[in-house]
Design a protein around this motif. Sequence first.
Motif, mmCIF file in Angstrom:
data_model
loop_
_atom_site.group_PDB
_atom_site.id
_atom_site.type_symbol
_atom_site.label_atom_id
_atom_site.label_comp_id
_atom_site.label_asym_id
_atom_site.label_seq_id
_atom_site.Cartn_x
_atom_site.Cartn_y
_atom_site.Cartn_z
ATOM 1 N N ARG A 135 28.977 10.385 9.628
ATOM 2 C CA ARG A 135 30.320 10.865 9.277
ATOM 3 C C ARG A 135 30.639 10.609 7.808
ATOM 4 O O ARG A 135 31.342 11.400 7.178
ATOM 5 C CB ARG A 135 31.358 10.227 10.208
ATOM 6 N N ASP A 138 28.668 13.447 6.072
ATOM 7 C CA ASP A 138 29.104 14.826 6.324
ATOM 8 C C ASP A 138 30.573 15.064 5.989
ATOM 9 O O ASP A 138 30.973 16.206 5.756
ATOM 10 C CB ASP A 138 28.887 15.186 7.799
ATOM 11 N N ILE A 139 31.401 14.010 5.981
ATOM 12 C CA ILE A 139 32.847 14.205 5.810
ATOM 13 C C ILE A 139 33.365 13.556 4.531
ATOM 14 O O ILE A 139 33.927 14.233 3.656
ATOM 15 C CB ILE A 139 33.621 13.643 7.033
ATOM 16 N N GLY B 135 38.173 15.993 7.076
ATOM 17 C CA GLY B 135 37.514 16.096 8.381
ATOM 18 C C GLY B 135 38.465 16.360 9.523
ATOM 19 O O GLY B 135 39.649 16.467 9.376
#
Lengths: 161, 135
Positions: A135, A138-139, B135
Amino acid sequence: MADPVDYIQRTLDQYAALGYPPYRWVTNEDTPPFTPLAKPLAKSTVALIASGGIYRRGQIAFHFKDDLSFRAIAANTHASELRVSHFAYDMTDARKDPNVVFPLETLKDLAGLSRIAKAADNAYTFMGGIYSARRVRDILAPALADRLVKDEVDVAIMVPA
Amino acid sequence: MIAREIEARGIPTICMSSAFSITAAVNPPRAVFLDFPLGHTAGKADDKGLQRKIMIDTLSALDSIQVPGTIRPLPYRWAEDDVWKDSVMRPDPAGKHNDSRIERNEEPQYQSDADRQEAAATLAAGGCATCFFPG
């Protein structure tokens, strides 16, 4: 001089003592990406990015459960307006002098001495201690990189706590 | 990991580190290693001279490292001896539970109640423009 503290081994030992499955630390064996400096540091705008749970008063503080958010801290923020909240290190000194984990004043001093052109208008802070490396990759990482590109900084200094 | 992403986007980075094994494992583009206790990655509190030297060395490493993945050690010591290293993150020798961390949840952890109230005022006045939630 004694060897550096092996935090990976000590975390594994601690998890084992607590009865947890071992934490799977990230290991990157490939050659990292590498971008040469485009101009001398004396002409460069330098961004500061720090984990360590630093926020400015008036901002929303970080939480302790895999917080993927980040804060922009304006370069003209005074050290007395900075706050520190984290679960993984002793914050005593960071609360006394935020420059030990967030060296914004140090960077501005060096701009004053013409070692760099300037500290970027915004520094960025986040929590760290995020369990999922995926995470972060990817974020959080792309979101921070987007900001630095938008801010047109020349180089970045990363400061984990 | 974040340094790798930023570097891949064309911005040179340097990581300051006080955790050699972790930095070596994630293998960022460039790093300096300062053998200090966690929470002092950029120096000692109220020691502007040392903080400045560390930052100058960090910038110099950013400028001069040519081999991707280099971790350059900095020459400063926390104390005359290394006693501080002995007690860091050791399981209780008796094997007892010594995890003092509070239970983790998604509540913001303010340094003080005054901060909590100021943040509430920020939100009431239209939100936190400098807080980012990807996100």
